[in-house]
Design a protein around this motif. Structure first.
Motif, PDB file in Angstrom:
ATOM      1  N   PRO A 198      -6.339   1.926   3.294  1.00 38.03           N
ATOM      2  CA  PRO A 198      -6.305   0.708   2.470  1.00 38.03           C
ATOM      3  C   PRO A 198      -5.024  -0.099   2.704  1.00 38.03           C
ATOM      4  O   PRO A 198      -3.948   0.465   2.880  1.00 38.03           O
ATOM      5  N   ARG A 199      -5.155  -1.424   2.682  1.00 35.90           N
ATOM      6  CA  ARG A 199      -3.989  -2.300   2.902  1.00 35.90           C
ATOM      7  C   ARG A 199      -3.652  -3.132   1.665  1.00 35.90           C
ATOM      8  O   ARG A 199      -2.879  -4.087   1.744  1.00 35.90           O
ATOM      9  N   THR A 200      -4.265  -2.797   0.535  1.00 34.11           N
ATOM     10  CA  THR A 200      -3.926  -3.484  -0.711  1.00 34.11           C
ATOM     11  C   THR A 200      -2.932  -2.629  -1.489  1.00 34.11           C
ATOM     12  O   THR A 200      -2.824  -1.428  -1.244  1.00 34.11           O
ATOM     13  N   PRO A 232       0.847  -1.194   0.000  1.00 30.51           N
ATOM     14  CA  PRO A 232       0.000   0.000   0.000  1.00 30.51           C
ATOM     15  C   PRO A 232       0.886   1.248   0.000  1.00 30.51           C
ATOM     16  O   PRO A 232       1.989   1.229   0.568  1.00 30.51           O
ATOM     17  N   GLY A 241      -4.883   1.477  -3.375  1.00 34.62           N
ATOM     18  CA  GLY A 241      -5.737   0.566  -2.623  1.00 34.62           C
ATOM     19  C   GLY A 241      -6.972   0.094  -3.357  1.00 34.62           C
ATOM     20  O   GLY A 241      -7.413  -1.030  -3.161  1.00 34.62           O
ATOM     21  N   HIS A 262      -3.528   8.047   2.435  1.00 34.75           N
ATOM     22  CA  HIS A 262      -2.207   7.438   2.669  1.00 34.75           C
ATOM     23  C   HIS A 262      -1.217   8.457   3.236  1.00 34.75           C
ATOM     24  O   HIS A 262      -0.455   8.147   4.164  1.00 34.75           O
TER      25      HIS A 262
END
Ligand SMILES: [Mg+2]
Length: 382
Positions: A362-364, A140, A368, A325
């Protein structure tokens, strides 16, 4: 016998980012539901739609990066400027070289404006390059910015303009009921501002953003009149936005903390504001002020100048994601601005809708989320 292996010092690391082979702009205008006026009524016939102007970059390794340029009222002229002046300059570039590409664009185009549309387009390219960099790393974006300080960010409800005491008070009550602890008004007359503060009393802090309507004399009068309302900050009271001496004059009264910066084009705008003693709170916009790269410089400058860094964010696309972020990587984590309105469709399938006044980071990989292609198809205007 100990065997020492010689490191392969000349080996060029393989880049997963690749070279940019395709660059395009996509302009989407989402209808919004609100019983309020758009603050961005720049044209004679304001629309109740909200632009998301995407820049989409694709590389020869198959990665796609999404950026966003600040845009309002279906701005096809801005889209054309980005397509014809900016995007041709990024084709063939190594997507890893974010700083070099940004410098090439800024230096090559500086005669076309250091603040405004050209910089909005450069900001969008920068955001898309950071999306590619994070996707290439499989992380991310926040992990490339120093890692998350928090797993979620607190959101403030940035209300539209209601121009009625009942309307703005009802919106404040609704936002409080949804769990917001910070609410920003865009009213410019005292009765509406006072009614909103009364509705929020004891439940939410209230900020006031008036978008540069007043002379210094007029702003000083309002500054004194508003003082008993205990506003959390007072944003852009003076015309024009680069009137830093005027802002400093209001700030010198010490009745309010002064916030500004959404109309600056780069780090140097903030240096000038701080040198003038104009601000307590710096508000760069990732889709106006040079993208992720520039906001990181501004954040460091703020830290060294004892100025609070609270990015401006009236965005719902990649610019909103990038701001989440950036905020999550800063210590302390700044409040995240989000306009308080509902749309007929959601670009990210609800993933950027706050819950109890908070948004998860977001952690993707990358920003994200990818924008919903069906929503783009349905609401694309250019
Ligand atoms: Mg503002």
């Amino acid at each position: 016998m100990t065997v020492i292996q010689k490191p392969e010092i000349n080996a060029e690391p393989t880049s997963r980012a690749g070279r940019i082979v395709k660059a395009e702009c996509i302009l989407v205008a989402l209808p919004l539901q609100a019983d309020a006026k758009p603050v961005w009524a720049f044209s004679s016939a304001p629309k109740n739609t909200f632009d998301t102007l995407f820049v989409r970059l694709e590389t020869d390794t198959g990665l796609v990066g999404w950026g966003e340029a600040f845009s309002r009222t279906e701005d096809l002229s801005l889209k054309s400027l980005i397509e014809t002046r900016i995007l041709p300059l990024v084709i063939g570039e190594d997507a890893r070289q974010i700083a070099a590409i940004k410098h090439k664009l800024e230096f090559g185009l500086h005669n076309f404006g250091r603040v405004g549309p050209t910089m909005y387009g450069i900001s969008a390219v920068d955001i898309a390059l950071w999306d590619i960099a994070a996707k290439a790393a499989g992380l991310p974006l926040v992990d490339l910015l120093g890692g998350p300080v928090a797993g979620e960010v607190e959101v403030y409800a940035s209300l539209l303009r209601y121009d009625s005491e009942e309307g703005v008070a009802a919106a404040v009550r609704a936002a409080v009921a949804e769990g917001y602890r910070y609410i920003k008004l865009h009213e410019t007359t005292y009765p509406e501002i006072a009614a909103a503060c009364a509705a929020a009393a004891g439940q939410a802090a209230v900020m006031l953003d008036v978008n540069c309507p007043w002379s210094v004399t007029e702003a000083l009068e309002m500054d004194a009149r508003l003082a008993p309302l205990n506003l959390f900050w007072f944003e852009e009271p003076v015309w024009p936005p680069e009137n830093f001496r005027g802002l400093a004059r209001i700030r010198a009264e010490k009745r309010h903390r002064i916030a500004a910066g959404e109309n600056a084009g780069s780090l140097h705008g903030f240096v000038a504001m701080v040198d003038a003693g104009a601000i307590d709170i710096a508000q760069p916009d990732v889709a106006k002020t040079g993208g992720v790269t520039e906001l990181l410089k501004i954040a460091a400058f703020c830290e060294a100048s004892a100025i609070q860094f609270v990015p401006h964010c009236a965005l719902f696309g990649p610019g909103l994601l990038a701001t989440i972020h950036i905020n999550a990587s800063r210590q302390p984590v700044p409040l995240l601005e989000r306009l308080y309105c509902q749309f007929d469709a959601d670009l990210y399938r609800g993933a950027t809708s706050p819950v109890a006044g908070k948004l998860a980071v977001p952690r993707t990989p990358g920003l994200g989320f990818e924008p919903d292609p069906d929503v783009i198809d349905r609401y694309r205007v250019g």
